[in-house]
Design a protein around this motif. Structure first.
Motif, PDB file in Angstrom:
ATOM      1  N   THR A 353      48.402   7.064   6.961  1.00  0.00           N
ATOM      2  CA  THR A 353      49.363   7.100   5.861  1.00  0.00           C
ATOM      3  C   THR A 353      48.875   6.312   4.648  1.00  0.00           C
ATOM      4  OG1 THR A 353      50.484   5.260   6.946  1.00  0.00           O
ATOM      5  CG2 THR A 353      51.379   7.434   7.339  1.00  0.00           C
ATOM      6  N   LEU A 354      47.600   5.931   4.693  1.00  0.00           N
ATOM      7  CA  LEU A 354      47.033   5.148   3.593  1.00  0.00           C
ATOM      8  C   LEU A 354      46.890   6.005   2.334  1.00  0.00           C
ATOM      9  CD1 LEU A 354      45.878   2.296   3.266  1.00  0.00           C
ATOM     10  CD2 LEU A 354      43.658   3.171   3.941  1.00  0.00           C
ATOM     11  N   ARG A 355      47.311   5.454   1.181  1.00  0.00           N
ATOM     12  CA  ARG A 355      47.102   6.148  -0.093  1.00  0.00           C
ATOM     13  C   ARG A 355      46.156   5.330  -0.953  1.00  0.00           C
ATOM     14  NH1 ARG A 355      50.356  10.435  -1.283  1.00  0.00           N
ATOM     15  NH2 ARG A 355      52.212  10.683   0.016  1.00  0.00           N
ATOM     16  N   ILE A 356      45.157   5.991  -1.508  1.00  0.00           N
ATOM     17  CA  ILE A 356      44.168   5.292  -2.332  1.00  0.00           C
ATOM     18  C   ILE A 356      44.394   5.671  -3.797  1.00  0.00           C
ATOM     19  CG2 ILE A 356      41.708   4.855  -2.674  1.00  0.00           C
ATOM     20  CD1 ILE A 356      42.518   4.227   0.137  1.00  0.00           C
ATOM     21  N   THR A 358      43.857   6.711  -7.532  1.00  0.00           N
ATOM     22  CA  THR A 358      42.896   7.667  -8.089  1.00  0.00           C
ATOM     23  C   THR A 358      41.725   6.964  -8.790  1.00  0.00           C
ATOM     24  OG1 THR A 358      44.646   9.284  -8.320  1.00  0.00           O
ATOM     25  CG2 THR A 358      42.679   9.665  -9.614  1.00  0.00           C
ATOM     26  N   THR A 388      41.053  13.113  -6.337  1.00  0.00           N
ATOM     27  CA  THR A 388      42.385  12.502  -6.225  1.00  0.00           C
ATOM     28  C   THR A 388      42.947  12.775  -4.836  1.00  0.00           C
ATOM     29  OG1 THR A 388      44.577  12.368  -7.237  1.00  0.00           O
ATOM     30  CG2 THR A 388      43.577  14.541  -7.201  1.00  0.00           C
ATOM     31  N   GLN A 389      43.771  11.844  -4.355  1.00  0.00           N
ATOM     32  CA  GLN A 389      44.390  12.045  -3.038  1.00  0.00           C
ATOM     33  C   GLN A 389      45.725  12.780  -3.227  1.00  0.00           C
ATOM     34  OE1 GLN A 389      44.901   8.516  -0.623  1.00  0.00           O
ATOM     35  NE2 GLN A 389      45.963   9.627   0.998  1.00  0.00           N
ATOM     36  N   ALA A 391      47.688  14.039  -0.336  1.00  0.00           N
ATOM     37  CA  ALA A 391      48.606  14.012   0.812  1.00  0.00           C
ATOM     38  C   ALA A 391      48.180  12.935   1.794  1.00  0.00           C
ATOM     39  CB  ALA A 391      48.617  15.375   1.508  1.00  0.00           C
ATOM     40  N   ILE A 392      49.102  12.632   2.736  1.00  0.00           N
ATOM     41  CA  ILE A 392      48.766  11.735   3.846  1.00  0.00           C
ATOM     42  C   ILE A 392      49.018  12.488   5.160  1.00  0.00           C
ATOM     43  CG2 ILE A 392      49.274   9.581   2.637  1.00  0.00           C
ATOM     44  CD1 ILE A 392      52.046   9.623   4.036  1.00  0.00           C
ATOM     45  N   PRO A 395      45.076  11.839   5.477  1.00  0.00           N
ATOM     46  CA  PRO A 395      44.752  11.650   4.066  1.00  0.00           C
ATOM     47  C   PRO A 395      43.936  12.852   3.565  1.00  0.00           C
ATOM     48  CG  PRO A 395      44.344   9.645   5.305  1.00  0.00           C
ATOM     49  CD  PRO A 395      44.649  10.714   6.307  1.00  0.00           C
ATOM     50  N   THR A 396      44.402  13.456   2.480  1.00  0.00           N
ATOM     51  CA  THR A 396      43.819  14.704   1.987  1.00  0.00           C
ATOM     52  C   THR A 396      43.446  14.538   0.520  1.00  0.00           C
ATOM     53  OG1 THR A 396      45.248  15.890   3.525  1.00  0.00           O
ATOM     54  CG2 THR A 396      44.272  17.179   1.745  1.00  0.00           C
ATOM     55  N   PHE A 397      42.231  14.955   0.195  1.00  0.00           N
ATOM     56  CA  PHE A 397      41.708  14.734  -1.153  1.00  0.00           C
ATOM     57  C   PHE A 397      41.308  16.056  -1.793  1.00  0.00           C
ATOM     58  CE2 PHE A 397      40.827  11.208   1.645  1.00  0.00           C
ATOM     59  CZ  PHE A 397      41.300  10.122   0.930  1.00  0.00           C
TER      60      PHE A 397
END
Length: 442
Positions: A353-356, A358, A388-389, A391-392, A395-397
């Motif tokens: 569920t990590l968000r990075i 942009t 850019t990310q 989704a979680i 994690p989808t970029f």
């Protein structure tokens, strides 16, 4: 919760597989290096009107005699009832209604699950409609006429299927408890692990392959935090045919994995990692779930100072498509290292569920590109504009480039490794989508 599961049930030769293949059709992309994406595709992801669902073909061996057909259909119907949210019951307008259809309809009606009664091989609606009405006699609702091979009536049929899905309500979303599926071959100790964690004998375990009752969700509280364990041991079958047993256990695995955040792939230390373990892990990988490889019965292994390292390299070799998976060595028998499992599950969920931000991602990408030049072809070089990310879980970029064709998967993997070096992401898959932007869009 995971996506709804739709199962197809019906007699041999009524067109189950044709319908399955038409619906799975273009939506299936076979991932070459992932075990578990087998030729005998049992499940497929389908999307209709913005609703995603998993379609399962419960078919399998086509028996000869009438009695066997009925008992087989009962088995298939039972599997569908146990695992699916919506059941598609296929009949054949040319063969008309037969005894087996009534028997299966009875079972389905009693289950209380939504059933879409589908009458196949209706190539001409005007001509066959009187015959379609005959199927009202089954007493499980309106028959939906289709022709799978001519692709007629599929839109109305799919509307009918998705109409039975639960609405996206806010309430469902509130169950924040981590959901953990325990999967693996029969007899690797899945139930024993759950029992150990629960602290009481909840699951009946005996040493016959496939002797656990149906999958049950178990709530386990650890340090004041609740977890839901989804146990797939549910093969209550005294089944004769190995191939079929395997098919059913795969169906169960798919539905359990679908509903989970993290998947524990349990391996028997005394047997080592097998092809079937790879197949099961492949399902979790394909579904983008968090993965922890749990090597059970570790107490039964003769050890020296190299044992664990050697064992690990063997696992990494067979499961080379999931280098990110965590590995744990436990014993359900002695309880060795089981409490630590919760820490590992928490860590994997955190990574899922990590968000990075942009800005940070783009810095990493710029640096990666400077260190290793992107590939070129016939004088045209790949340019990476932006990442850019989106989704979680997982994690989808999205990466914007000048030419998709130039983005070789090995370069995507290189970027993935850079991102993992920076943020860890242990235990979770990462997904990448490549989008094209023409130079002038810049």
């Amino acid at each position: 919760m995971g996506k709804p599961v739709v199962a197809i049930v019906g007699r041999p030769n009524v067109g189950k597989s044709t319908l399955f293949n038409v619906l799975a059709g273009e939506m299936i992309s076979i991932v070459k290096d992932t075990p578990g994406v087998t030729r005998d595709r049992i499940y497929a992801d389908v999307n209709w009107l913005d609703r995603d669902f998993t379609l399962i073909d419960t078919g399998g061996i086509e028996p000869e005699s009438k009695d066997i057909i009925i008992s087989q259909m009962r088995e298939q119907a039972q599997i569908a009832i146990d695992t699916a949210d919506v059941i598609v019951f296929i009949t054949d307008v040319r063969q008309g209604l037969i005894d087996a259809d009534f028997k299966v309809a009875d079972l389905l009606r009693r289950s209380g699950k939504p059933v879409v009664l589908t009458v196949n091989k209706v190539d001409n609606f005007d001509k066959f409609m009187p015959d379609v009405y005959e199927f009202y006699n089954l007493g499980i609702g309106d028959p939906v006429p289709i022709s799978a091979s001519s692709r007629l009536g599929l839109g109305d049929f799919l509307d009918e299927v998705v109409a039975h899905f639960p609405e996206h309500t806010g309430e469902e979303e509130e169950d924040e408890r981590p959901r953990v599926a325990i999967v693996g071959k029969p007899n690797v100790g899945k139930s024993s692990i759950v029992n150990r964690l629960v602290g009481k004998q909840r699951v009946i375990v005996s040493n016959v392959a496939g002797t656990t009752r149906d999958a049950i969700d178990t709530e386990i509280v650890h340090n004041g935090k609740e977890y839901v364990f989804i146990d797939t041991a549910g093969l209550r079958r005294k089944n004769k045919i190995k191939e079929e047993l395997e098919r059913y256990s795969i169906i169960r695995t798919v539905t359990a994995v679908e509903r989970a955040d993290v998947v524990l792939v349990v391996i028997d230390a005394t047997e080592g990692v097998t092809e079937q373990d790879a197949k099961i892990a492949g399902i979790a990988h394909e579904r983008g779930k968090g993965i922890i490889i749990v090597v059970n019965k570790w107490d039964a292994i003769e050890k020296n100072d190299k044992t664990m390292r050697e064992y690990e390299s063997k696992i990494r070799q067979v499961l080379s498509f999931i280098p990110y998976a965590e590995i744990m060595y436990v014993s359900a028998e002695t309880g060795q290292r089981l409490p630590k499992m919760f820490d590992v599950i928490d860590m994997v969920i955190e990574n899922q569920t990590l968000r990075i931000a942009t800005g940070v991602l783009n810095e990493i990408m710029t640096e990666a590109v400077a260190m290793q030049q992107p590939p070129s072809d016939k004088g045209k070089r790949l340019k990476l504009y932006y990442i850019t990310q989106v989704a979680i879980k997982p994690p989808t970029f999205v990466i914007f480039v000048n030419d998709k064709e130039l983005m070789h998967f090995s370069y995507t993997r290189y970027l993935e490794n850079r991102i993992r070096e920076a943020f860890g992401f242990r235990g979770t898959a990462l997904k990448f989508f490549i989008r094209e932007r023409k130079e002038k869009d810049q």
